[in-house]
Motif scaffolding. Structure first.
Motif, short mmCIF file in Angstrom:
data_model
loop_
_atom_site.label_atom_id
_atom_site.label_comp_id
_atom_site.label_asym_id
_atom_site.label_seq_id
_atom_site.Cartn_x
_atom_site.Cartn_y
_atom_site.Cartn_z
N ALA A 148 0.84 -1.17 0.04
CA ALA A 148 -0.12 0.02 0.04
C ALA A 148 0.86 1.51 0.11
CB ALA A 148 -0.92 0.07 1.32
N ALA A 149 1.82 1.08 0.81
CA ALA A 149 2.79 2.46 0.78
C ALA A 149 3.55 2.60 -0.39
CB ALA A 149 3.80 2.08 1.91
N GLY A 150 3.94 1.29 -1.12
CA GLY A 150 4.44 1.88 -2.41
C GLY A 150 3.51 2.44 -3.62
N ARG A 151 2.07 1.92 -3.50
CA ARG A 151 1.46 2.50 -4.36
C ARG A 151 0.99 3.83 -4.13
NH1 ARG A 151 -1.31 -2.44 -3.30
NH2 ARG A 151 -2.69 -1.40 -1.68
N ALA A 152 0.83 4.22 -2.89
CA ALA A 152 0.57 5.75 -2.48
C ALA A 152 1.79 6.63 -2.81
CB ALA A 152 0.44 5.39 -0.76
N PHE A 153 2.88 6.07 -2.50
CA PHE A 153 4.15 6.90 -2.94
C PHE A 153 4.10 7.21 -4.63
CE2 PHE A 153 8.71 6.62 -4.62
CZ PHE A 153 9.02 8.23 -4.24
N ALA A 154 4.09 5.94 -5.11
CA ALA A 154 4.00 6.13 -6.63
C ALA A 154 2.76 7.22 -7.28
CB ALA A 154 3.80 4.90 -7.37
N ASP A 155 1.84 7.20 -6.44
CA ASP A 155 0.68 8.11 -6.62
C ASP A 155 1.10 9.65 -6.36
OD1 ASP A 155 -0.97 6.08 -7.77
OD2 ASP A 155 -2.13 5.91 -5.97
N ALA A 156 1.79 9.76 -5.12
CA ALA A 156 2.06 10.92 -4.86
C ALA A 156 3.40 11.77 -5.35
CB ALA A 156 2.11 10.96 -3.20
N ALA A 157 4.41 10.92 -5.91
CA ALA A 157 5.21 11.37 -6.33
C ALA A 157 5.37 12.62 -7.22
CB ALA A 157 6.35 10.34 -7.10
N PRO A 158 4.74 12.76 -8.04
CA PRO A 158 4.36 13.94 -9.10
C PRO A 158 3.87 15.28 -8.14
CG PRO A 158 3.33 12.12 -9.99
CD PRO A 158 3.67 11.65 -8.48
N CYS A 159 3.29 14.89 -7.18
CA CYS A 159 2.83 16.13 -6.12
C CYS A 159 4.13 16.48 -5.31
CB CYS A 159 1.67 15.61 -5.12
SG CYS A 159 1.27 16.83 -3.97
N LEU A 160 4.76 15.53 -4.87
CA LEU A 160 5.97 15.96 -4.26
C LEU A 160 6.93 16.66 -4.81
CD1 LEU A 160 6.39 12.63 -2.34
CD2 LEU A 160 5.09 14.46 -1.47
N GLU A 161 7.16 16.44 -6.15
CA GLU A 161 8.10 16.98 -6.78
C GLU A 161 7.61 18.50 -7.11
OE1 GLU A 161 8.34 14.76 -10.57
OE2 GLU A 161 9.77 13.14 -9.54
N GLN A 162 6.30 18.58 -7.45
CA GLN A 162 5.91 19.88 -7.57
C GLN A 162 5.70 20.91 -6.37
OE1 GLN A 162 1.95 19.18 -8.70
NE2 GLN A 162 2.38 18.20 -10.90
N ARG A 163 5.76 20.25 -5.12
CA ARG A 163 5.96 21.05 -4.02
C ARG A 163 7.10 21.34 -3.71
NH1 ARG A 163 2.09 21.51 -0.50
NH2 ARG A 163 3.40 21.01 1.51
N ALA A 164 8.15 20.43 -3.93
CA ALA A 164 9.60 20.89 -3.92
C ALA A 164 9.94 22.13 -4.84
CB ALA A 164 10.54 19.61 -4.18
N ALA A 165 9.64 22.00 -5.79
CA ALA A 165 9.62 23.17 -6.66
C ALA A 165 9.06 24.45 -6.24
CB ALA A 165 9.25 22.93 -8.18
N ALA A 166 7.93 24.28 -5.54
CA ALA A 166 7.18 25.43 -5.00
C ALA A 166 7.79 25.92 -3.98
CB ALA A 166 5.89 25.05 -4.99
N GLY A 167 8.62 25.47 -3.24
CA GLY A 167 9.30 25.65 -1.91
C GLY A 167 8.89 25.15 -0.80
N PHE A 168 8.24 23.91 -0.78
CA PHE A 168 7.72 23.41 0.37
C PHE A 168 8.70 22.48 0.99
CE2 PHE A 168 3.79 24.93 -1.61
CZ PHE A 168 2.96 25.62 -0.49
N VAL A 169 9.82 22.24 0.62
CA VAL A 169 10.82 21.57 1.08
C VAL A 169 11.65 22.35 1.78
CG1 VAL A 169 12.85 19.85 0.77
CG2 VAL A 169 10.67 19.42 -0.53
#
Length: 508
Positions: free
Chosen positions: A189-210
């Motif tokens: 389940a964690a693997g699936r959730a991570f695959a789904d969230a990865a694009p969002c995480l990349e976008q958030r990093a680019a937007a300064g949320f990391v």
């Protein structure tokens, strides 16, 4: 004892002696896996143990000094009441040790001001004192902390991917304690959730949320000082571990509250954080973030069993893994609208219902009074003039509410929209939003005796609503009683009204 620690033995003995501080009161010593803390009167001194683990190396004096200086730099801005300075333990001419003496440094200590242990948020929670008001202040304080956190250029998806892989390797060898089937189901389940969230995480990093976050943000690392929620003891020994999406940092706290069965407080903290930070984008990854935080606690609990086989630790580890799995369990969102005349208790009802709507930690509560103040750049408790309630302003307030509700729903979370909804066009619009997104819709219409509503309005204090008796009378003359919404009386106690609404939304 680690071989490198033998050289520290004399320093530990010295700092354990009351005479080191010019007194005779006993010194309390607290030892963790990486530090010794000496509690002496109103002060506390922390030294790093001369240890070397796979994830840290404090075996040299310079390394220990450097990490203490980093700890001070990370924590002092948010907790100046606690953190003072790094001091030297020196070897004097006659061979004796001294604090900040004239001789060469043989160790370094972080000098801090003590606070009452009962002020720790974990102890407050254990004693039943973590009210919803305090939980809201908690969320606001974390949002302020993150607003000041240094932005980092790391890849948000890569950071979380490393954690998923670490858990896959570690939990894979813990099946005997945690249950092989449960571990495998969670990891899938964690693997699936991570695959789904990865694009969002990349976008958030680019937007300064990391950012360079706290890294260890749970109730034991938060304290109440002078009525202010103060984070302390940020993760200092690993910059990569301390670098993460701000929502991953916040997720540790929310998970900790859920683990303590403080569902209402977790929802209050979430909503106050969202209001203060304005960051709805992190909601899409929140289930994954909370699940990973819980799984890490499960892993740590199993590791703590090494050598003692504690049944309590095993039970705790399984509880954490169960919570991790629950955070990832499918939970379709829904849209709830709470309407009615001023004084019917819409905001109270919405806040009381939100924690029980899936997914965890409950629905996002969107309030027209708060959105109206935000539209004018005003504090929620500020009073707006009549111009703030013109028809065109009302239209913009409802547009903002529905836009935010759509963003919440698209992120996979439920939303509760709290407004009068006197105009049929706004009731139609909120239902149309649910239909367009394919989510269930519930309209709750609160009604009550006008005289009682007027008494409630007159008794309000510290509330974002500007409605007075004249506004109520105008609403009554206008009239609105939608037949297709669930009518619920607002008479009785808050618990009684909330119970009726909860029964309507969540029938047995």
């Amino acid at each position: 004892m680690h071989p490198d620690e033998t050289r520290q033995a004399a320093v530990v003995a010295f700092l354990s002696d009351p005479s080191a501080y010019g007194g005779d009161a006993p010194v309390e010593v607290v030892t963790t896996h990486s530090a010794h803390v000496f509690l002496a009167g109103s002060l506390a001194f922390k030294i790093k143990r001369a240890v070397r683990y796979s994830y840290l190396d404090f075996s040299t004096l310079q390394a220990r000094k450097g990490v203490l200086e980093r700890e001070l730099a990370l924590n002092a801005p948010a907790a100046p009441e606690i953190y003072d300075r790094v001091v030297a333990v020196t070897r004097e001419a006659g061979g004796s040790l001294a604090l900040e003496g004239a001789g060469p440094a043989v160790e370094y200590a972080l000098r801090m001001h003590r606070f009452p242990r009962e002020a720790e948020l974990s102890r407050i929670a254990d004693g039943g004192g973590l009210t919803t008001d305090l939980a809201r202040r908690l969320g606001t304080a974390v949002a302020a902390y993150h607003a000041e956190a240094e932005r980092r250029s790391a890849d948000g998806a890569a950071l979380i991917g490393e954690i998923v892989e670490e858990l896959r390797e570690a939990l894979g060898g813990m099946g005997e304690v945690l249950g092989r089937g449960r571990v495998n189901a969670f990891l899938e389940a964690a693997g699936r959730a991570f695959a789904d969230a990865a694009p969002c995480l990349e976008q958030r990093a680019a937007a300064g949320f990391v950012r360079r976050c706290h890294g260890d943000l749970h109730l034991r690392n938060l304290v109440l000082i002078g009525g202010r929620v103060v984070p302390f003891d940020a993760l200092e020994f690993d910059e990569r571990l301390g670098t993460c999406d701000v929502f991953y940092d916040f997720a540790f706290l929310l998970m900790d509250l859920l683990h303590r069965d403080a569902r209402v407080q977790a929802n209050a903290a979430l909503n106050s954080y969202l209001q203060a930070a304005g960051d709805l984008g992190g909601l899409a990854a929140l289930p994954l973030f909370m699940a990973l935080r819980a799984a890490i606690r499960a892993m740590v609990a199993v590791q703590a069993m090494a050598g003692n086989g504690s049944a309590g630790a095993a039970r705790e580890a399984r509880d954490y893994l169960e919570l991790a799995a629950a955070c990832l369990a499918p939970a379709p969102p829904r849209l709830v609208a709470v309407g009615g005349l001023s004084g019917t208790g819409k905001t109270t009802v919405a806040a009381r219902a939100a924690p029980y709507l899936a997914p965890r930690p409950g629905a996002v509560h969107l309030r027209s009074d708060v959105e109206r103040k935000a539209l004018f750049g005003a504090d929620p408790l500020a009073h707006l003039p009549a111009e703030g309630y013109r028809p065109e302003v009302n239209a913009e307030v409802y547009a903002r509410l529905l836009d935010r509700a759509e963003r919440v729903l698209r992120a996979g979370h439920s939303a509760v929209v709290d407004a009068t909804f006197l105009a049929a066009e706004y009731r139609d619009a909120v239902r149309a939003l649910a239909d367009r997104l394919g989510v269930p819709f519930d309209g709750i219409w609160l009604h009550g005796d006008p005289a009682e509503l007027e008494r409630r309005i007159e008794a309000r204090t510290n509330d974002a609503s500007d409605a007075d008796a004249d506004v109520l009378h105008a609403q009554i003359r206008r009239g609105a009683d939608p037949a297709d919404w669930t009518r619920i009386s607002c008479g009785g106690t808050e618990d009684e009204v909330a119970g009726r609404v909860k029964a309507a939304l969540l029938p047995e």
